[in-house]
Scaffold this active site. Structure first.
Site, PDB file in Angstrom:
ATOM      1  CB  ILE A   1      31.760  27.330  47.083  1.00  0.00           C
ATOM      2  CG1 ILE A   1      31.718  28.315  45.918  1.00  0.00           C
ATOM      3  CG2 ILE A   1      30.431  26.603  47.210  1.00  0.00           C
ATOM      4  CD1 ILE A   1      31.547  27.657  44.554  1.00  0.00           C
TER       5      ILE A   1
ATOM      6  CD  GLU B   1      26.375  19.304  34.346  1.00  0.00           C
ATOM      7  OE1 GLU B   1      26.493  20.494  34.049  1.00  0.00           O
ATOM      8  OE2 GLU B   1      26.311  18.902  35.521  1.00  0.00           O
TER       9      GLU B   1
ATOM     10  CG  ASP C   1      41.077  22.066  50.589  1.00  0.00           C
ATOM     11  OD1 ASP C   1      42.131  21.830  49.978  1.00  0.00           O
ATOM     12  OD2 ASP C   1      40.185  22.820  50.153  1.00  0.00           O
TER      13      ASP C   1
ATOM     14  CG  HIS D   1      25.489  23.138  36.502  1.00  0.00           C
ATOM     15  ND1 HIS D   1      26.509  22.341  36.020  1.00  0.00           N
ATOM     16  CD2 HIS D   1      26.108  24.135  37.163  1.00  0.00           C
ATOM     17  CE1 HIS D   1      27.676  22.842  36.367  1.00  0.00           C
ATOM     18  NE2 HIS D   1      27.455  23.941  37.072  1.00  0.00           N
TER      19      HIS D   1
ATOM     20  CG  ASP E   1      22.955  22.521  40.892  1.00  0.00           C
ATOM     21  OD1 ASP E   1      21.819  22.529  40.386  1.00  0.00           O
ATOM     22  OD2 ASP E   1      23.792  23.429  40.693  1.00  0.00           O
TER      23      ASP E   1
ATOM     24  CB  THR F   1      26.551  22.296  44.682  1.00  0.00           C
ATOM     25  OG1 THR F   1      27.472  22.527  45.763  1.00  0.00           O
ATOM     26  CG2 THR F   1      25.186  21.970  45.247  1.00  0.00           C
ATOM     27  CB  SER F   2      31.754  20.562  43.130  1.00  0.00           C
ATOM     28  OG  SER F   2      31.778  21.193  44.394  1.00  0.00           O
ATOM     29  NE  ARG F   3      32.888  22.033  36.660  1.00  0.00           N
ATOM     30  CZ  ARG F   3      32.384  23.207  37.008  1.00  0.00           C
ATOM     31  NH1 ARG F   3      31.371  23.239  37.868  1.00  0.00           N
ATOM     32  NH2 ARG F   3      32.875  24.338  36.510  1.00  0.00           N
TER      33      ARG F   3
ATOM     34  CB  CYS G   1      36.921  19.594  45.821  1.00  0.00           C
ATOM     35  SG  CYS G   1      36.013  18.043  45.785  1.00  0.00           S
ATOM     36  N   PRO G   2      37.274  21.073  43.055  1.00  0.00           N
ATOM     37  CG  PRO G   2      39.467  21.648  42.487  1.00  0.00           C
ATOM     38  CD  PRO G   2      38.511  21.606  43.656  1.00  0.00           C
TER      39      PRO G   2
END
Length: 331
Positions: A155, A262, A174, A294, A257, A231-233, A204-205
Site C-alpha cells: 500500500i 472506531e 521502514d 474505514h 480513515d 489509512t492504516s490503523r 504500517c501495521p
C-alpha cells in the site's frame, strides 16, 4: 462440509460471499461483532470469519475453543486484534488476507489528501447552497511538495507511485524497506521523514512498536502546518496529542480513515444516535480535519479478492494443507 460463522457481517459481505458460494462450505452470517458477549453465536461452527474490529483476546479465544472452534479467518491483513499466543496454546489456527488491492487504499489516501488540501468537501456544500465565494478554500500545489511515507509495503508503494505522479518529492521510512521504493524516492530515518514532510502518510501495521508512533513528541518534530494522513490503523495515532497539535496550529491538517476507538462507531448508521465519544466529537469540530469511516478498502476489486483468499484459507484448513496466509506468533 465445513461450517463457518461470519461475524460483523454487512450486506456487501454477504453479497460477495454468496456470489462465490462453495457447496462444501456452510456460512452462517451474524451482524453482531465478535465480543465476549457474542461467543455463543459460534456454537456448531468449525471456524469463525472476522473483521478488523472483532475482539479475539484470550477470553474470547478460550470461549471459542470451548465450543470446538478450531480456526479464525480474518477478512483483512491486520491481526493486531488477535491474541496469537493464546490461539497457538489453544490450537486455533489463524489465517488472514495479507494483501488485497493495495491500490484501493492508496487511491483513498490520495483522495483524502486532495480533498483536504483543496477543500472540495467544503466547496461542494457551499455550491449546493448557492455560495460561490472562494475565501477559505485556498490550497497548495502538490507538485514539488515533500510527501513522507511510513511503511513501504504494497500500500505504501502504491501510494508513493501516485504521489510521484503528482510531482512530489518522496521520502520513506521502514525498518524493512522495500527495494522498489528506491526507484521512487529516498529512504531515510523515521526522524527525517517526520521532520521534512509536508504530507505524512501512514502505511504500517499496528504493533507494540508502532502504537502511538504519532504522539506529542513526533507531532512537535513535524513541519509546522504539515498534513497527517492515516489509512492504516487508528492506534498508530495518539488522538489526544493530535487534537492539541491542531489547536496549537502545529499540525496543519488531519485526514483519517481509521480511528483508535472506531469499534463502537464505524460500519453502522449512527446518524440518529448521540455519539458519546468526546474525543471523536472534538475532532469533528475542526475545519481542517477530514474523517471517513474505514472505507479505504471498499472497492469491488478488493472485496472480490478478500472473499477469494478467505475461501482458499478455509479450504486449506479443511484439507489440512498450508495456504501461506497463516499467522505465526511474533517472538
Amino acid at each position: 462440509m465445513i461450517k463457518i460463522t461470519l461475524f460483523s457481517t454487512q450486506p456487501y459481505d454477504r453479497r460477495f460471499f454468496d456470489a462465490a458460494a462453495d457447496p462444501s462450505i456452510e456460512f452462517t452470517y451474524q451482524e453482531a461483532a465478535l465480543t465476549p458477549h457474542s461467543i455463543a453465536l459460534a456454537e456448531g461452527a468449525d471456524g469463525v470469519c472476522v473483521f478488523v474490529n472483532d475482539v479475539l483476546d484470550a477470553s474470547v479465544l478460550e470461549g471459542l475453543a470451548s465450543l470446538n472452534v478450531r480456526a479464525v479467518f480474518l477478512r483483512c491483513a491486520g491481526y493486531n486484534n488477535v491474541d496469537l499466543a493464546t490461539a497457538r496454546r489453544l490450537g486455533i489456527q489463524v489465517a488472514r488476507v495479507p494483501a488485497y488491492s493495495p491500490e484501493a487504499v492508496a487511491e483513498h489516501a490520495v483522495a483524502l489528501i486532495m480533498t483536504l488540501n483543496r477543500r472540495t468537501h467544503r466547496a461542494f456544500n457551499r455550491v449546493r447552497e448557492g455560495n460561490f465565494n472562494l475565501d477559505g478554500l485556498l490550497g497548495v500545489t502538490l507538485h514539488g511538495r515533500t510527501a513522507g511515507i511510513i511503511g513501504t509495503g504494497k500500500i505504501g508503494i502504491a501510494t508513493a507511485r501516485i504521489l510521484k505522479g503528482f510531482g512530489c518529492r518522496l521520502l520513506a521510512h521502514d525498518p524493512m524497506p522495500s527495494p522498489e521504493f528506491e526507484t521512487l524516492g529516498e529512504l531515510v530515518s523515521l526522524e527525517q521523514v517526520i521532520a521534512q514532510s509536508d504530507i505524512l502518510s501512514l502505511h504500517c501495521p499496528l504493533l507494540p512498536a508502532t502504537h502511538h508512533m504519532i504522539n506529542a513528541r513526533t507531532l512537535a518534530a513535524m513541519k509546522p502546518g504539515a498534513m497527517l494522513v492515516n489509512t492504516s490503523r487508528g492506534g498508530l495515532i495518539d488522538t489526544r496529542a493530535v487534537i492539541e497539535a491542531l489547536k496549537s496550529r502545529q499540525l496543519g491538517a488531519l485526514a483519517i480513515d481509521v480511528y483508535e476507538q472506531e469499534a463502537g462507531l464505524f460500519f453502522k448508521d449512527r446518524s440518529s444516535d448521540i455519539i458519546d465519544d468526546d474525543i471523536f466529537g472534538r475532532l469533528m469540530t475542526f475545519p481542517n480535519v477530514l474523517v471517513t469511516g474505514h472505507q479505504g478498502f471498499f472497492t469491488v476489486e478488493a472485496l472480490t479478492e478478500i472473499t477469494a483468499v478467505t475461501l482458499d484459507n478455509i479450504r486449506a484448513f479443511r484439507d489440512g494443507r498450508v495456504s501461506g496466509n497463516e499467522v505465526a506468533v511474533q517472538v
